[in-house]
Enzyme design. Structure first.
Site, PDB file in Angstrom:
ATOM      1  N   PRO A   5       7.385  38.786 -28.203  1.00  0.00           N
ATOM      2  CG  PRO A   5       8.723  37.996 -26.443  1.00  0.00           C
ATOM      3  CD  PRO A   5       7.358  38.544 -26.751  1.00  0.00           C
ATOM      4  CD  GLN A  58      11.864  37.225 -24.269  1.00  0.00           C
ATOM      5  OE1 GLN A  58      12.280  36.646 -25.266  1.00  0.00           O
ATOM      6  NE2 GLN A  58      10.734  36.903 -23.669  1.00  0.00           N
ATOM      7  CB  CYS A  88      12.907  29.951 -24.431  1.00  0.00           C
ATOM      8  SG  CYS A  88      13.538  29.154 -25.920  1.00  0.00           S
ATOM      9  CG  HIS A 159       2.925  30.781 -23.677  1.00  0.00           C
ATOM     10  ND1 HIS A 159       3.880  30.305 -24.537  1.00  0.00           N
ATOM     11  CD2 HIS A 159       1.751  30.304 -24.156  1.00  0.00           C
ATOM     12  CE1 HIS A 159       3.307  29.582 -25.494  1.00  0.00           C
ATOM     13  NE2 HIS A 159       2.008  29.554 -25.269  1.00  0.00           N
ATOM     14  CG  ASN A 199       1.713  34.953 -24.897  1.00  0.00           C
ATOM     15  OD1 ASN A 199       2.515  34.029 -24.798  1.00  0.00           O
ATOM     16  ND2 ASN A 199       1.392  35.470 -26.073  1.00  0.00           N
ATOM     17  N   GLY A 200      -0.986  33.642 -25.318  1.00  0.00           N
ATOM     18  CA  GLY A 200      -1.175  32.278 -25.807  1.00  0.00           C
ATOM     19  C   GLY A 200      -2.515  32.101 -26.494  1.00  0.00           C
ATOM     20  N   GLY A 221       1.106  37.014 -30.305  1.00  0.00           N
ATOM     21  CA  GLY A 221       2.241  36.633 -31.134  1.00  0.00           C
ATOM     22  C   GLY A 221       1.838  36.237 -32.541  1.00  0.00           C
TER      23      GLY A 221
HETATM   24  C1  FMN Z   1       8.550  32.063 -34.438  1.00  0.00           C
HETATM   25  C2  FMN Z   1       8.376  32.279 -32.965  1.00  0.00           C
HETATM   26  C3  FMN Z   1       9.437  32.753 -32.213  1.00  0.00           C
HETATM   27  C4  FMN Z   1       9.283  32.981 -30.840  1.00  0.00           C
HETATM   28  N1  FMN Z   1      10.312  33.538 -30.138  1.00  0.00           N
HETATM   29  C5  FMN Z   1      10.117  33.861 -28.823  1.00  0.00           C
HETATM   30  C6  FMN Z   1      11.090  34.601 -28.096  1.00  0.00           C
HETATM   31  O1  FMN Z   1      12.137  34.998 -28.620  1.00  0.00           O
HETATM   32  N2  FMN Z   1      10.847  34.873 -26.790  1.00  0.00           N
HETATM   33  C7  FMN Z   1       9.689  34.481 -26.168  1.00  0.00           C
HETATM   34  O2  FMN Z   1       9.494  34.749 -24.978  1.00  0.00           O
HETATM   35  N3  FMN Z   1       8.748  33.812 -26.846  1.00  0.00           N
HETATM   36  C8  FMN Z   1       8.925  33.516 -28.140  1.00  0.00           C
HETATM   37  N4  FMN Z   1       7.924  32.910 -28.842  1.00  0.00           N
HETATM   38  C9  FMN Z   1       6.662  32.603 -28.139  1.00  0.00           C
HETATM   39  C10 FMN Z   1       5.686  33.786 -28.287  1.00  0.00           C
HETATM   40  O3  FMN Z   1       6.211  34.964 -27.717  1.00  0.00           O
HETATM   41  C11 FMN Z   1       4.364  33.454 -27.603  1.00  0.00           C
HETATM   42  O4  FMN Z   1       4.579  33.262 -26.225  1.00  0.00           O
HETATM   43  C12 FMN Z   1       3.720  32.189 -28.166  1.00  0.00           C
HETATM   44  O5  FMN Z   1       3.779  32.150 -29.574  1.00  0.00           O
HETATM   45  C13 FMN Z   1       2.244  32.095 -27.718  1.00  0.00           C
HETATM   46  O6  FMN Z   1       1.539  33.246 -28.104  1.00  0.00           O
HETATM   47  P1  FMN Z   1       0.635  33.284 -29.447  1.00  0.00           P
HETATM   48  O7  FMN Z   1      -0.293  32.098 -29.369  1.00  0.00           O
HETATM   49  O8  FMN Z   1      -0.086  34.607 -29.386  1.00  0.00           O
HETATM   50  O9  FMN Z   1       1.565  33.155 -30.600  1.00  0.00           O
HETATM   51  C14 FMN Z   1       8.053  32.680 -30.197  1.00  0.00           C
HETATM   52  C15 FMN Z   1       6.989  32.202 -30.972  1.00  0.00           C
HETATM   53  C16 FMN Z   1       7.139  32.020 -32.333  1.00  0.00           C
HETATM   54  C17 FMN Z   1       5.956  31.530 -33.144  1.00  0.00           C
END
Ligand code: FMN
Length: 323
Positions: A5, A58, A88, A159, A199-200, A221
């Site tokens: 998300p 979510q 968050c 995450h 995740n992460g 993400g």
């Molecule tokens: C622009 C942006 C918006 C995000 N919004 C949410 C969100 O609405 N809910 C959530 O659980 N995580 C949110 N995240 C976190 C991502 O879901 C994810 O946990 C985080 O970016 C780490 O994963 P990644 O390294 O694959 O990006 C957001 C991340 C980004 C970059």
């Protein structure tokens, strides 16, 4: 596998694009605050197309009564699962008592889960961090997970970094605290019957491969948004099937969706903005992205914007572009 998300990224158009790339992945809505559902302000965020299944909404919030009312409403909308945002780190979230700060109160989270589960029949899952502020020991995480699994959660997306709620921006909270996949692996070994998704920072197939030796899934993400074709490669890694898609194929299929939505009165710009990542790194990509931006801003713009992108990608001469 799942597309993470992401607020202002994973809207319904982005998700349809990703459904083309990864036919079996879970898709998540952007975080939706439960109050805004119950008091009717967020209905557009709950729209989705049938091809998006399986799709999780979510939810963010901590009031059991409002969260369970929101749960009933989203279940009626046809979502396949409810995911609770416990990761968050934004100041707005902490002030509203939702997001990562909730991890500090495992008993309240457990009560919240029980209340929601009492009202809906779709699964309730969690997305959390490995810890928050000083609550970051392996023992804290295990106690937290014990409480939520006792409350009936069987799927957890972690995450793999802690959240720091003071002195760090939301963006820093996605980069500064170090990733700790080992902590998540240990958690899975302690709770073997719980489905644990990592995740992460996952941005390449070898990382996906090594995570899947112990994790039940991966959630991606930023790498997916930056380079949507990565999700097709992850699909191949996870399911052993090559979707055999080129950028051209993806655009042609997305074009059909855009055509359908245009006839329903949906604006072009919010749909075509997600195409930019598909083009990044290809010959002439800067020029194509510029054309995409300029053309889609015009209220008269239509499908010719995507057709021009296809022509430019195929490197056809300018006189064959539609103006
Ligand atoms: C622009 C942006 C918006 C995000 N919004 C949410 C969100 O609405 N809910 C959530 O659980 N995580 C949110 N995240 C976190 C991502 O879901 C994810 O946990 C985080 O970016 C780490 O994963 P990644 O390294 O694959 O990006 C957001 C991340 C980004 C970059």
């Amino acid at each position: 596998m799942a597309l993470a998300p992401m607020v202002r990224r994973t809207d319904r158009h982005c998700r349809v694009l990703h459904r083309i790339l990864a036919p079996r992945s879970w898709l998540y809505t952007e975080m939706v605050v439960a109050d805004s559902i119950v008091f009717g302000r967020a209905t557009a965020k709950l729209d989705f197309s049938q091809e998006e299944h399986p799709i999780a909404v979510q939810l963010a919030g901590s009031d059991p009564s409002i969260m369970s009312q929101a749960g009933k409403l989203v279940e009626a909308r046809g979502f396949d699962a409810i995911n609770l945002n416990l990761g968050c780190p934004a100041g707005r979230a902490t002030a509203g008592e939702f997001g990562a700060c909730q991890m500090k109160s495992p008993t309240s989270v457990a009560r919240l889960i029980e209340t929601i589960r009492g009202e809906v029949s779709i699964p309730v899952t969690l997305k959390c961090r490995t810890g928050v502020d000083a609550h970051d020991s392996p023992r804290f995480l295990e106690e937290f997970v014990h409480a939520v699994s006792e409350a009936g959660v069987d799927t957890l997306i972690v995450h793999a970094r802690k959240a720091l709620l003071t002195g760090f921006s939301t963006r820093q909270n996605r980069n500064v605290p170090p990733l700790d996949y080992e902590r998540v692996r240990l958690l899975k070994s302690r709770f073997p019957s719980l489905k644990v998704h990592l995740n992460g920072g996952i941005d390449n197939c070898p990382t996906v491969r090594s995570a899947l030796l112990w994790a039940d899934g991966v959630m991606i993400g930023r790498a997916a948004y930056r380079d949507p074709m990565f999700m097709a490669r992850v699909h191949q890694e996870v399911h052993g099937q090559d979707p055999g898609l080129t950028v051209d194929d993806v655009l042609l299929r997305y074009r059909k969706y855009v055509e359908r939505e245009l006839t329903r009165g949906t604006k072009l710009q919010p749909m075509v903005r997600h195409i930019a990542g598909l083009i990044r790194g290809r010959p002439g990509s800067a020029r194509i992205r510029r054309c995409l931006g300029n053309a889609s801003r015009s209220s008269a713009a239509g499908l010719e914007v995507i057709d021009n992108v296809l022509r430019m990608l195929r490197r056809l001469p300018d006189d064959q572009l539609v103006h």
